[in-house]
Design a protein around this motif. Structure first.
Motif, PDB file in Angstrom:
ATOM      1  N   PHE A  51      -0.271  10.288   5.267  1.00  0.00           N
ATOM      2  CA  PHE A  51      -1.509   9.631   5.730  1.00  0.00           C
ATOM      3  C   PHE A  51      -2.480   9.846   4.425  1.00  0.00           C
ATOM      4  O   PHE A  51      -2.768  10.205   3.663  1.00  0.00           O
ATOM      5  N   ARG A  52      -3.473   8.647   4.848  1.00  0.00           N
ATOM      6  CA  ARG A  52      -4.538   8.404   3.764  1.00  0.00           C
ATOM      7  C   ARG A  52      -5.816   8.009   4.709  1.00  0.00           C
ATOM      8  O   ARG A  52      -5.565   7.313   5.769  1.00  0.00           O
ATOM      9  N   ASN A  53      -6.994   8.252   4.163  1.00  0.00           N
ATOM     10  CA  ASN A  53      -8.048   7.873   5.081  1.00  0.00           C
ATOM     11  C   ASN A  53      -8.085   6.368   5.425  1.00  0.00           C
ATOM     12  O   ASN A  53      -7.698   5.633   4.611  1.00  0.00           O
TER      13      ASN A  53
ATOM     14  N   LYS B 230      -5.659   0.698  -7.889  1.00  0.00           N
ATOM     15  CA  LYS B 230      -6.898   1.600  -8.466  1.00  0.00           C
ATOM     16  C   LYS B 230      -6.459   3.101  -8.210  1.00  0.00           C
ATOM     17  O   LYS B 230      -6.879   3.869  -9.200  1.00  0.00           O
ATOM     18  N   GLY B 231      -5.953   3.625  -7.249  1.00  0.00           N
ATOM     19  CA  GLY B 231      -5.356   4.770  -6.816  1.00  0.00           C
ATOM     20  C   GLY B 231      -6.559   5.736  -6.844  1.00  0.00           C
ATOM     21  O   GLY B 231      -6.526   6.969  -7.151  1.00  0.00           O
ATOM     22  N   GLU B 232      -7.647   5.417  -6.144  1.00  0.00           N
ATOM     23  CA  GLU B 232      -8.827   6.410  -6.164  1.00  0.00           C
ATOM     24  C   GLU B 232      -9.138   6.786  -4.553  1.00  0.00           C
ATOM     25  O   GLU B 232      -8.584   5.954  -3.722  1.00  0.00           O
TER      26      GLU B 232
ATOM     27  N   THR C 171       9.687   4.119   5.576  1.00  0.00           N
ATOM     28  CA  THR C 171       9.416   3.442   6.686  1.00  0.00           C
ATOM     29  C   THR C 171       7.946   3.174   7.158  1.00  0.00           C
ATOM     30  O   THR C 171       7.221   4.181   6.811  1.00  0.00           O
ATOM     31  N   HIS C 172       7.394   2.014   7.437  1.00  0.00           N
ATOM     32  CA  HIS C 172       6.120   1.998   7.987  1.00  0.00           C
ATOM     33  C   HIS C 172       5.998   1.959   9.704  1.00  0.00           C
ATOM     34  O   HIS C 172       4.982   1.589  10.222  1.00  0.00           O
ATOM     35  N   LEU C 173       7.187   2.322  10.304  1.00  0.00           N
ATOM     36  CA  LEU C 173       7.191   2.119  11.752  1.00  0.00           C
ATOM     37  C   LEU C 173       6.516   3.361  12.536  1.00  0.00           C
ATOM     38  O   LEU C 173       6.541   4.462  11.986  1.00  0.00           O
TER      39      LEU C 173
ATOM     40  N   LYS D  67      -0.013   1.120   2.793  1.00  0.00           N
ATOM     41  CA  LYS D  67      -1.026   1.543   1.542  1.00  0.00           C
ATOM     42  C   LYS D  67      -1.470   2.997   1.636  1.00  0.00           C
ATOM     43  O   LYS D  67      -2.526   3.211   1.185  1.00  0.00           O
ATOM     44  N   CYS D  68      -0.632   3.947   2.233  1.00  0.00           N
ATOM     45  CA  CYS D  68      -1.082   5.158   2.401  1.00  0.00           C
ATOM     46  C   CYS D  68      -0.281   5.970   1.270  1.00  0.00           C
ATOM     47  O   CYS D  68      -0.359   7.251   1.263  1.00  0.00           O
ATOM     48  N   GLY D  69       0.400   5.212   0.578  1.00  0.00           N
ATOM     49  CA  GLY D  69       0.945   6.038  -0.808  1.00  0.00           C
ATOM     50  C   GLY D  69       2.535   6.200  -0.672  1.00  0.00           C
ATOM     51  O   GLY D  69       3.058   7.130  -1.410  1.00  0.00           O
ATOM     52  N   SER D  70       3.113   5.420  -0.073  1.00  0.00           N
ATOM     53  CA  SER D  70       4.571   5.539   0.133  1.00  0.00           C
ATOM     54  C   SER D  70       5.448   5.493  -0.969  1.00  0.00           C
ATOM     55  O   SER D  70       6.424   6.162  -1.083  1.00  0.00           O
ATOM     56  N   ASN D  71       5.048   4.243  -2.012  1.00  0.00           N
ATOM     57  CA  ASN D  71       5.606   4.405  -3.381  1.00  0.00           C
ATOM     58  C   ASN D  71       5.365   5.704  -4.101  1.00  0.00           C
ATOM     59  O   ASN D  71       6.035   5.986  -5.006  1.00  0.00           O
ATOM     60  N   TRP D  72       4.146   6.253  -3.901  1.00  0.00           N
ATOM     61  CA  TRP D  72       4.017   7.473  -4.564  1.00  0.00           C
ATOM     62  C   TRP D  72       4.965   8.622  -4.319  1.00  0.00           C
ATOM     63  O   TRP D  72       5.677   9.376  -5.159  1.00  0.00           O
ATOM     64  N   ILE D  73       4.984   8.767  -2.956  1.00  0.00           N
ATOM     65  CA  ILE D  73       5.985   9.731  -2.356  1.00  0.00           C
ATOM     66  C   ILE D  73       7.526   9.674  -2.816  1.00  0.00           C
ATOM     67  O   ILE D  73       8.304  10.366  -3.276  1.00  0.00           O
TER      68      ILE D  73
HETATM   69  N1  LIG Z   1       0.235   7.981  -8.344  1.00  0.00           N
HETATM   70  C1  LIG Z   1      -0.418   7.540  -7.538  1.00  0.00           C
HETATM   71  N2  LIG Z   1      -1.709   8.120  -7.493  1.00  0.00           N
HETATM   72  C2  LIG Z   1      -2.837   7.569  -6.614  1.00  0.00           C
HETATM   73  N3  LIG Z   1      -2.564   6.576  -5.934  1.00  0.00           N
HETATM   74  C3  LIG Z   1      -1.339   5.868  -5.899  1.00  0.00           C
HETATM   75  C4  LIG Z   1      -0.214   6.301  -6.667  1.00  0.00           C
HETATM   76  N4  LIG Z   1       0.901   5.632  -6.414  1.00  0.00           N
HETATM   77  C5  LIG Z   1       0.417   4.574  -5.674  1.00  0.00           C
HETATM   78  N5  LIG Z   1      -0.808   4.787  -5.223  1.00  0.00           N
HETATM   79  C6  LIG Z   1      -1.582   3.885  -4.310  1.00  0.00           C
HETATM   80  O1  LIG Z   1      -1.145   3.764  -3.087  1.00  0.00           O
HETATM   81  C7  LIG Z   1      -1.488   2.497  -2.629  1.00  0.00           C
HETATM   82  C8  LIG Z   1      -0.207   1.893  -2.304  1.00  0.00           C
HETATM   83  O2  LIG Z   1       0.405   2.443  -1.091  1.00  0.00           O
HETATM   84  P1  LIG Z   1       1.875   1.982  -0.833  1.00  0.00           P
HETATM   85  O3  LIG Z   1       2.719   2.519  -1.835  1.00  0.00           O
HETATM   86  O4  LIG Z   1       2.241   2.779   0.443  1.00  0.00           O
HETATM   87  O5  LIG Z   1       2.004   0.683  -0.488  1.00  0.00           O
HETATM   88  S1  LIG Z   1       2.834  -0.381   0.406  1.00  0.00           S
HETATM   89  O6  LIG Z   1       2.562  -0.242   1.946  1.00  0.00           O
HETATM   90  O7  LIG Z   1       4.285   0.575   0.238  1.00  0.00           O
HETATM   91  O8  LIG Z   1       2.648  -1.577  -0.065  1.00  0.00           O
HETATM   92  C9  LIG Z   1      -2.295   1.836  -3.559  1.00  0.00           C
HETATM   93  O9  LIG Z   1      -3.698   2.034  -3.389  1.00  0.00           O
HETATM   94  P2  LIG Z   1      -4.732   1.267  -4.152  1.00  0.00           P
HETATM   95  O10 LIG Z   1      -4.869   1.524  -5.802  1.00  0.00           O
HETATM   96  O11 LIG Z   1      -6.115   2.061  -3.469  1.00  0.00           O
HETATM   97  O12 LIG Z   1      -4.613  -0.003  -3.827  1.00  0.00           O
HETATM   98  C10 LIG Z   1      -1.681   2.467  -4.839  1.00  0.00           C
HETATM   99  O13 LIG Z   1      -2.565   2.556  -6.125  1.00  0.00           O
END
Ligand SMILES: Nc1ncnc2c1ncn2[C@@H]1O[C@H](COP(=O)(O)OS(=O)(=O)O)[C@@H](OP(=O)(O)O)[C@H]1O
Length: 303
Positions: A139-141, A260-262, A117-119, A65-71
């Motif tokens: 990392f994310r807070n 939500k991405g906030e 990876t989440h390891l 949940k720290c943004g791995s799909n974003w990266i």
């Molecule tokens: N482009 C972009 N901008 C801002 N935030 C984003 C973006 N892409 C993914 N997210 C947010 O990242 C959270 C999901 O994290 P992960 O991708 O690491 O999830 S997972 O562990 O792989 O399931 C999840 O956070 P929350 O919205 O707070 O639940 C996603 O919304």
């Protein structure tokens, strides 16, 4: 994104297994850390020891949940921009998830391979460090991370929910959630953030200045996209843009994953006591470390 059928296939299979799995039976423990039975197996963990990393592998390491799909998306777009080749996903990209034969199949994949990876640092195969693969650590807070994690369980219909936010918070603080403790993950990685092939990325920095961060990621990976390409990737990597395509890229789970991405959503759930408990945990485990400073806890988790 590229043909992600394998990607979506794996997620759908995991969701199918989740339907029949109660929360009390969701985890198994491997080397002291809980993992979801719907995504990981001890056979795959044993096989992972034999995984041979390459110098040009790109590792994306993050706590859930720290943004791995974003990266993952940004790196994929950068590869496309500089090579004009779409990055294919012949396997689900999370290294430790899948069947134990996957590392054999991965030997045939062309470079660069992207390994999410989440390891924890000490649980990754040694060849990643020995062969000097490039590692992006995201990392994310911890407060927003916990809230995102809670919602994922609560919102995705097929994933078992925790009874309440208070219950999830208790388990999160004990590290009794998938992939274990955020704080242990952080402490483990904190000693390696200045290693030669490691780049630290903060979710909140990406939110604040996406184009600058993408440029720095490109530089670290040795890519030279044009300014125009950086701008195009930035536009395609906003939360809104990724959420709009999430069903196409991630299947049914997409809209729940891109929730939500906030920054600061924790303010909607944390009680005063929970804030205090996490502030103290942070102080004990990370304050005074270089990672503690990099996380900008006072800005994002207090006030
Ligand atoms: N482009 C972009 N901008 C801002 N935030 C984003 C973006 N892409 C993914 N997210 C947010 O990242 C959270 C999901 O994290 P992960 O991708 O690491 O999830 S997972 O562990 O792989 O399931 C999840 O956070 P929350 O919205 O707070 O639940 C996603 O919304």
């Amino acid at each position: 994104m590229a043909d992600k059928s394998k990607f979506i296939e794996f997620i759908d299979e995991a969701l199918e297994k989740s339907k029949e799995t109660a929360l009390s039976r969701l985890f198994f423990t491997y080397q002291g850390i809980p993992y979801p039975v719907t995504m990981c197996t001890s056979e795959t963990f044993q096989a992972l020891d034999t995984f041979e990393a390459r110098h040009d592998d790109i590792v994306l390491a993050s706590y859930p949940k720290c943004g791995s799909n974003w990266i993952l998306h940004i790196v994929h777009e950068l590869i496309f921009a500089v090579s004009k080749k779409k990055y294919e996903y012949p396997e689900f990209p999370v290294l430790e998830c899948g069947d134990s034969e996957k590392y054999q199949r991965m030997k045939q994949f062309p470079s660069p391979r992207i390994l999410a990876t989440h390891l924890h640092y000490d649980k990754l195969p040694g060849s990643i460090y020995k062969n000097k693969a490039k590692i992006l650590v995201i990392f994310r807070n911890p407060k927003d991370t916990a809230v995102s994690f809670f919602h994922f369980h609560k919102d995705v219909p097929d994933i078992p929910s925790y009874g309440s936010w208070d219950e999830f918070f208790r388990q999160f603080m004990k590290g009794q959630v998938s992939w274990g403790s955020y704080f242990d993950f952080a402490i483990n990685w904190s000693k390696h953030l200045d290693d030669e092939n490691v780049k630290f990325i903060l979710y909140e920095d990406l939110k604040e200045n996406l184009a600058t961060e993408i440029k720095q990621i490109a530089e670290f990976l040795g890519f030279s996209p044009t300014e125009e390409q950086i701008q195009t990737i930035s536009v395609k990597s906003t939360f809104q843009a990724m959420r709009a395509k999430s069903q196409e890229t991630h299947g049914a789970v997409g809209p729940f994953l891109f929730r939500k991405g906030e920054v600061g959503d924790w303010k909607n759930l944390f009680s005063g006591t929970q804030n205090q408990e996490m502030d103290e945990k942070f102080k004990k485990s990370l304050a005074g470390t270089s990672l503690g400073a990099k996380l900008k806890y006072e800005s994002y988790c207090q006030g």
